[in-house]
Write an enzyme that holds these catalytic residues in place. Structure first.
Site, PDB file in Angstrom:
ATOM      1  N   TYR A 184       0.847  -1.197   0.000  1.00 15.67           N
ATOM      2  CA  TYR A 184       0.000   0.000   0.000  1.00 15.67           C
ATOM      3  C   TYR A 184       0.876   1.239   0.000  1.00 15.67           C
ATOM      4  O   TYR A 184       2.043   1.195   0.392  1.00 15.67           O
ATOM      5  CB  TYR A 184      -0.944   0.006   1.213  1.00 15.67           C
ATOM      6  N   CYS A 185       0.305   2.352  -0.462  1.00 13.17           N
ATOM      7  CA  CYS A 185       0.977   3.646  -0.420  1.00 13.17           C
ATOM      8  C   CYS A 185      -0.098   4.729  -0.349  1.00 13.17           C
ATOM      9  O   CYS A 185      -1.281   4.414  -0.219  1.00 13.17           O
ATOM     10  CB  CYS A 185       1.896   3.835  -1.627  1.00 13.17           C
ATOM     11  N   THR A 186       0.284   5.990  -0.427  1.00 11.66           N
ATOM     12  CA  THR A 186      -0.659   7.080  -0.169  1.00 11.66           C
ATOM     13  C   THR A 186      -1.824   7.103  -1.147  1.00 11.66           C
ATOM     14  O   THR A 186      -2.989   7.058  -0.753  1.00 11.66           O
ATOM     15  CB  THR A 186       0.069   8.432  -0.207  1.00 11.66           C
TER      16      THR A 186
END
Length: 297
Positions: A184-186
């Site tokens: 996951y990331c922003t």
């Protein structure tokens, strides 16, 4: 797809699209002229791989920006993550050409439109997080992890995205290659690339959170559950809440006194400029510096 926001005068748009751009330098110049004329502020990157941007403006400006993009043959189907705001969250406008949308400098050419991990909706990601055999890899920098992350996620010891291939080789064991890996990331763009790297490195069961942490926090079904702390963002807000339940907690600790805190400041010594978690009391006491040495300097 866009949200309808009526309460405040400004909006923040977060978006990206991987798509081949024939002449990225020319498109960058055209896009800069349009954004200046429109009056939005923010940071927009364009490369032969596509576009990656976050910008702020009034309701009218952001409506006009999205209408312009929806008329563009390359960008007409972009999904925007939209937040409301009382004012601009950027001081300036930057529209720049880059070789890569996400700087990686990997030894193989990657195209997320051809090879990337399985995309999971917020509900699917939430369900997968609770499986015992899953490995959760945070696809951001270490300082982003420190103020907020998914419960049980591995903290990457990287200060820039280009360090990830080497970090993967050193920190994910050979027997993990057949296990389910969640990333996951922003906003989603870094995981498009990170999952491609993981697949190239021999990991076969790789998935990513579609739309990133920001989308997860807005989802009405999961309401940000299993996320602890705040989400670091690259604008004047610094961080935003994600978990919208009574499970919300503060996990960061003040650099000076160690008490729970989730606000970042940059050291006032411009030769240092170290980003550090700092409570308001310690920011005042240390006059915005990260150390006594920097304060004396």
């Amino acid at each position: 797809m866009t949200d309808t926001i009526e309460n405040k005068l400004y909006r923040i748009l977060l978006y990206y699209k991987y798509v081949h751009v024939e002449n990225p330098e020319q498109l960058t110049a055209e896009h800069l002229r349009f954004c200046k004329q429109l009056g939005v502020k923010g940071r927009i990157l364009i490369s032969e791989q596509g576009i990656n941007g976050t910008c702020s403006g009034t309701i009218e400006q952001t409506d006009a920006y999205m209408a312009y993009m929806n008329e563009h043959p390359l960008f007409k189907d972009i999904t925007y993550k939209i937040d409301e705001s009382d004012d601009h969250v950027f001081k300036k406008l930057f529209v720049r050409h880059k070789k890569e949308l996400v700087t990686l400098r990997y030894d193989k050419k990657l195209d997320p439109n051809v090879k990337t991990g399985k995309r999971l909706s917020p509900k699917e990601f939430y369900d997968q997080l609770q499986h015992e055999d899953v490995i959760v890899v945070d696809g951001r920098n270490d300082y982003e992890y420190d103020i907020g992350h998914f419960r049980g996620a591995i903290r990457p010891t990287v200060e820039s995205f280009r360090e990830f291939p080497e970090w993967i080789r050193k920190n994910l064991p050979e027997d993990a290659k057949g296990k389910p890996i969640l990333t996951y990331c922003t906003g989603g763009i870094r995981c498009e690339t990170l999952t491609a790297v993981l697949l190239e490195e021999g990991f076969s069961n790789v998935a990513q959170l579609e739309g990133g942490i920001v989308t997860y926090g807005k989802d009405e079904e999961v309401k940000g559950r299993l996320w602890d702390g705040k989400c670091y963002v690259f604008d004047d807000r610094i961080s935003v809440p994600i978990n919208r339940t009574d499970e919300d907690v503060i996990i960061g600790k003040c650099h000076h006194c160690g008490k729970p805190e989730d606000r970042y400041v940059n050291c006032k010594n411009v030769t240092c400029d170290q980003r550090h978690i700092c409570c308001e009391e310690c920011e005042a006491e240390h006059e915005g510096h990260c150390s006594d040495e920097c304060k004396a300097y």
